[in-house]
Write a protein that holds these residues in place. Structure first.
Motif, PDB file in Angstrom:
ATOM      1  N   SER A   9      -9.022  -8.016 -13.934  1.00  0.00           N
ATOM      2  CA  SER A   9      -8.018  -9.163 -13.229  1.00  0.00           C
ATOM      3  C   SER A   9      -7.197  -9.534 -14.421  1.00  0.00           C
ATOM      4  N   LEU A  10      -6.747  -9.172 -15.167  1.00  0.00           N
ATOM      5  CA  LEU A  10      -6.193 -10.675 -15.927  1.00  0.00           C
ATOM      6  C   LEU A  10      -4.956  -9.259 -16.708  1.00  0.00           C
ATOM      7  N   LYS A  11      -3.716  -9.846 -16.889  1.00  0.00           N
ATOM      8  CA  LYS A  11      -2.854  -8.336 -17.103  1.00  0.00           C
ATOM      9  C   LYS A  11      -2.565  -8.722 -18.739  1.00  0.00           C
ATOM     10  N   THR A  12      -2.729  -7.488 -19.322  1.00  0.00           N
ATOM     11  CA  THR A  12      -2.676  -8.321 -20.760  1.00  0.00           C
ATOM     12  C   THR A  12      -1.617  -6.641 -20.835  1.00  0.00           C
ATOM     13  N   ASP A  13      -0.863  -7.392 -21.452  1.00  0.00           N
ATOM     14  CA  ASP A  13       0.299  -5.602 -22.096  1.00  0.00           C
ATOM     15  C   ASP A  13       0.273  -5.943 -23.658  1.00  0.00           C
ATOM     16  N   ASN A  14       0.176  -6.716 -23.905  1.00  0.00           N
ATOM     17  CA  ASN A  14       0.569  -6.385 -25.052  1.00  0.00           C
ATOM     18  C   ASN A  14      -0.602  -7.062 -26.428  1.00  0.00           C
ATOM     19  N   TYR A  15      -2.022  -6.987 -25.752  1.00  0.00           N
ATOM     20  CA  TYR A  15      -3.038  -7.368 -26.025  1.00  0.00           C
ATOM     21  C   TYR A  15      -4.343  -7.217 -25.438  1.00  0.00           C
ATOM     22  N   LYS A  16      -5.483  -6.518 -26.445  1.00  0.00           N
ATOM     23  CA  LYS A  16      -6.981  -6.429 -25.660  1.00  0.00           C
ATOM     24  C   LYS A  16      -7.865  -7.487 -25.603  1.00  0.00           C
ATOM     25  N   ILE A  17      -8.450  -6.945 -25.039  1.00  0.00           N
ATOM     26  CA  ILE A  17      -9.169  -8.374 -24.150  1.00  0.00           C
ATOM     27  C   ILE A  17     -10.901  -7.930 -24.438  1.00  0.00           C
ATOM     28  N   MET A  18     -11.241  -8.286 -25.594  1.00  0.00           N
ATOM     29  CA  MET A  18     -12.701  -8.075 -26.218  1.00  0.00           C
ATOM     30  C   MET A  18     -13.874  -8.249 -25.730  1.00  0.00           C
ATOM     31  N   HIS A  19     -14.021  -8.159 -24.311  1.00  0.00           N
ATOM     32  CA  HIS A  19     -14.958  -8.255 -23.350  1.00  0.00           C
ATOM     33  C   HIS A  19     -15.157  -7.318 -22.189  1.00  0.00           C
ATOM     34  N   PRO A  20     -16.337  -7.340 -21.536  1.00  0.00           N
ATOM     35  CA  PRO A  20     -15.906  -6.726 -20.734  1.00  0.00           C
ATOM     36  C   PRO A  20     -16.048  -6.709 -19.026  1.00  0.00           C
ATOM     37  N   ASP A  21     -15.378  -5.675 -18.813  1.00  0.00           N
ATOM     38  CA  ASP A  21     -14.412  -5.940 -17.551  1.00  0.00           C
ATOM     39  C   ASP A  21     -14.897  -7.165 -16.746  1.00  0.00           C
ATOM     40  N   ASN A  22     -16.523  -7.048 -16.628  1.00  0.00           N
ATOM     41  CA  ASN A  22     -17.111  -7.860 -15.495  1.00  0.00           C
ATOM     42  C   ASN A  22     -17.588  -9.359 -15.815  1.00  0.00           C
ATOM     43  N   THR A  23     -16.778  -9.801 -17.601  1.00  0.00           N
ATOM     44  CA  THR A  23     -17.118 -10.952 -17.389  1.00  0.00           C
ATOM     45  C   THR A  23     -16.495 -12.076 -16.912  1.00  0.00           C
ATOM     46  N   VAL A  24     -17.166 -12.659 -16.870  1.00  0.00           N
ATOM     47  CA  VAL A  24     -16.458 -14.281 -15.938  1.00  0.00           C
ATOM     48  C   VAL A  24     -15.355 -14.732 -16.089  1.00  0.00           C
ATOM     49  N   ILE A  25     -14.524 -14.958 -15.635  1.00  0.00           N
ATOM     50  CA  ILE A  25     -13.710 -15.550 -15.778  1.00  0.00           C
ATOM     51  C   ILE A  25     -14.135 -17.897 -15.762  1.00  0.00           C
TER      52      ILE A  25
END
Length: 215
Positions: free
Chosen positions: A157-173
């Motif tokens: 659900s996070l906006k990541t325009d210029n970078y990539k989050i290196m976690h699975p999509d179902n990782t709870v924040i």
């Protein structure tokens, strides 16, 4: 991302005796990896204050007698008793090469669930991201405004325009958990009221009873 400059001196000797002497003089032995070959240097312990003892993250400009090296903090060792810095490893970064780094998560907004007595629990305070050095964010913003009691926020659900989050999509924040003082959201109460109205049986009137007898 903000940057911090560390002034140091390149080390000629890297043995145990030399390292111990540096520490006794209030210096911290360091190594920079990622370039053509590792670079050993030392700097005053106080120079790392704004880099280490802060929740924020920074890139680092290491100034070795006029030679500047761009890097990020990779690993740090502390004394088990005094908590003094024993050793720091840096990783050299280049403008055209992506780098992976842990970035702090910062929540914004006033959660509806928290207003109703729920408790906000941060599951992951930092997330690994991959990006070019110029695109590394100072922090990752997580808007919790619409979260109700029982809701969870995931990395997808996070906006990541210029970078990539290196976690699975179902990782709870984070999530909003219920508590003893929690109340039901108003919207939920309205929904329950509406459902009750639809399923409620209308009591028979006396007229209806008379009609039934005549039949």
């Amino acid at each position: 991302m903000k940057s911090i400059t560390i002034k140091g001196s390149q080390r000629e000797s890297v043995g145990k005796k030399a390292t111990k002497a540096l520490r006794n003089a209030g210096m911290v032995p360091c190594v920079v990896y990622g370039g053509d070959e590792p670079i050993s240097f030392s700097a005053e312990e106080i120079a790392f204050k704004d880099l280490v003892y802060t929740p924020d993250v920074h890139t680092v400009v290491i100034n070795l007698g006029g030679t500047k090296i761009n890097a990020i903090l990779q690993d740090i060792q502390f004394h088990p008793v005094t908590d003094r810095i024993l050793h720091i490893d840096f990783y050299q970064i280049f403008d055209d090469k992506e780098v992976t780094m842990e970035i702090p998560v910062r929540t914004v907004g006033n959660s509806r669930g928290v207003r109703n007595g729920g408790v906000l629990r941060i599951v992951n305070r930092k997330l690994r991201v991959k990006a070019l050095p110029e695109n590394l964010p100072d922090f990752i913003e997580a808007d919790i405004t619409e979260m109700r009691i029982g809701n969870k926020m995931y990395t997808k659900s996070l906006k990541t325009d210029n970078y990539k989050i290196m976690h699975p999509d179902n990782t709870v924040i984070c999530q909003v958990r219920t508590s003893r003082t929690a109340i039901v959201d108003e919207v939920e109460e309205e929904d329950e009221t509406a459902e009750g109205a639809e399923g409620e049986e209308v009591p028979a009137t006396e007229t209806d009873d008379v009609a039934a007898v005549k039949e």
